[in-house]
Design an enzyme around this catalytic site. Structure first.
Site, PDB file in Angstrom:
ATOM      1  N   ASP A  50     -17.333  39.075  48.316  1.00  0.00           N
ATOM      2  CA  ASP A  50     -16.858  37.872  48.331  1.00  0.00           C
ATOM      3  C   ASP A  50     -16.142  37.378  47.141  1.00  0.00           C
ATOM      4  OD1 ASP A  50     -16.998  35.167  49.624  1.00  0.00           O
ATOM      5  OD2 ASP A  50     -18.297  34.709  47.880  1.00  0.00           O
ATOM      6  N   ASP A 248     -22.722  35.657  46.703  1.00  0.00           N
ATOM      7  CA  ASP A 248     -23.401  34.651  46.023  1.00  0.00           C
ATOM      8  C   ASP A 248     -23.851  33.398  46.889  1.00  0.00           C
ATOM      9  OD1 ASP A 248     -21.037  33.032  46.016  1.00  0.00           O
ATOM     10  OD2 ASP A 248     -21.753  32.486  44.363  1.00  0.00           O
ATOM     11  N   ASP A 252     -22.931  33.814  52.904  1.00  0.00           N
ATOM     12  CA  ASP A 252     -22.690  35.201  52.751  1.00  0.00           C
ATOM     13  C   ASP A 252     -24.162  35.611  53.779  1.00  0.00           C
ATOM     14  OD1 ASP A 252     -20.596  35.061  51.521  1.00  0.00           O
ATOM     15  OD2 ASP A 252     -21.586  34.700  49.666  1.00  0.00           O
TER      16      ASP A 252
END
Length: 300
Positions: A50, A248, A252
């Site tokens: 990410d 994080d 996600d």
């Protein structure tokens, strides 16, 4: 003979190796929740990162703000209240920026638009803040001059959000999120280990390209919605890859659950850490090559 009847050495050696591996991981700041992920990590040949809070610091700050209508006290108050209702780290940057100027007001019908922004009513007028696609969906025109300003900011690896009310843009805001010092080196190390590195982000194409260039990632996807991340991982798995996902955030969790090895950043959201099988306490990507090397030694 007793040699044949008692393969105890093997039965004991495996859990012992794993216990030692988990302990060594903890010493290095890698919390391993599930022994299986330690056994699998050495097979990782694709890693999905990410962007915000993983490659970048995840501490965005407002660098430029352009009012296109009067920056009246009411507009400042509404913008601040809108962003206070949002969970997004970018929203927090705007709240901090406006803190000395804004007074609290209460909004009605607050509605979060996943991957785009947030909307609410004040005195029966609809206000919203978010990306360009949120404005498009609501048929709000972005003028050429505002578009040119936004393009320039995005090429500087900044994210641009728009504040609109009563069907017109009131302000454009540029937000920067610095890249962690360790990210670039860690990504190069992973690539030199023969791992394909992918970056996924909900951010726009220009900002994504600017960040990817700075850390030497050639495979990246922009404007990715949360559920698209899991689907992207599944595609890689269907090509026979062993995929690690590093994230994080709240959005996600689905992708982390889909991955073969899931890794959360220790400074991220609790949901990410709940779902992930490994957590990097320091949120430092250079811990990933360390975890892979640890897995190799443990399995060996």
């Amino acid at each position: 003979s007793s040699d044949l009847a008692c393969p105890c050495a093997l039965g004991l050696a495996t859990p012992t190796a794993i216990m030692v591996g988990v302990g060594k991981g903890a010493e290095k700041g890698i919390l391993i929740k599930d022994a299986e992920s330690l056994e699998l990590a050495h097979k990782i040949n694709a890693i999905v990162l990410d962007k915000t809070g993983t490659i970048t610091e995840g501490k965005p700050v407002v660098t430029d703000m352009q009012w296109l209508a009067d920056n009246t006290q009411e507009n400042i108050n509404i913008l601040s209240a809108l962003e206070k209702s949002s969970e997004h780290p970018l929203a927090d940057a705007v709240v901090q920026y406006l803190q000395p100027l804004a007074h609290p007001v209460s909004l009605q019908h607050v509605q979060s638009v996943t991957g785009s922004g947030i909307a609410a009513s004040f005195n029966n007028v609809l206000y919203m803040i978010g990306n360009a696609s949120l404005l498009k969906e609501n048929n709000i025109e972005i003028s050429n001059s505002v578009d040119a300003w936004a393009t320039q900011k995005r090429n500087e690896a900044k994210t641009v959000v728009f504040f609109a009310g009563a069907n017109k843009i009131l302000a454009a805001i540029a937000i920067a999120d610095t890249i962690k010092q360790s990210s670039s080196m860690a990504i190069q190390t992973m690539q030199s280990m023969g791992i394909e590195v992918y970056m996924l982000t909900g951010d726009n194409h220009q900002t994504a390209a600017a960040v990817a260039k700075q850390v030497d990632i050639t495979n990246y996807k922009a404007e990715v919605l949360p559920h698209d991340k899991a689907a992207f991982i599944q595609q890689l798995q269907q090509q026979g890859k062993t995929v690690a996902m590093v994230g994080d955030g709240i959005n996600d969790s689905h992708a982390l659950a889909q991955a073969d090895v899931s890794i959360a950043m220790g400074k991220g959201s609790d949901i990410a850490m709940d779902v992930a099988k490994m957590t990097l306490i320091s949120s430092d990507l250079s811990k990933i090559p360390a975890a892979i090397r640890l897995s190799k030694k443990t399995v060996a």
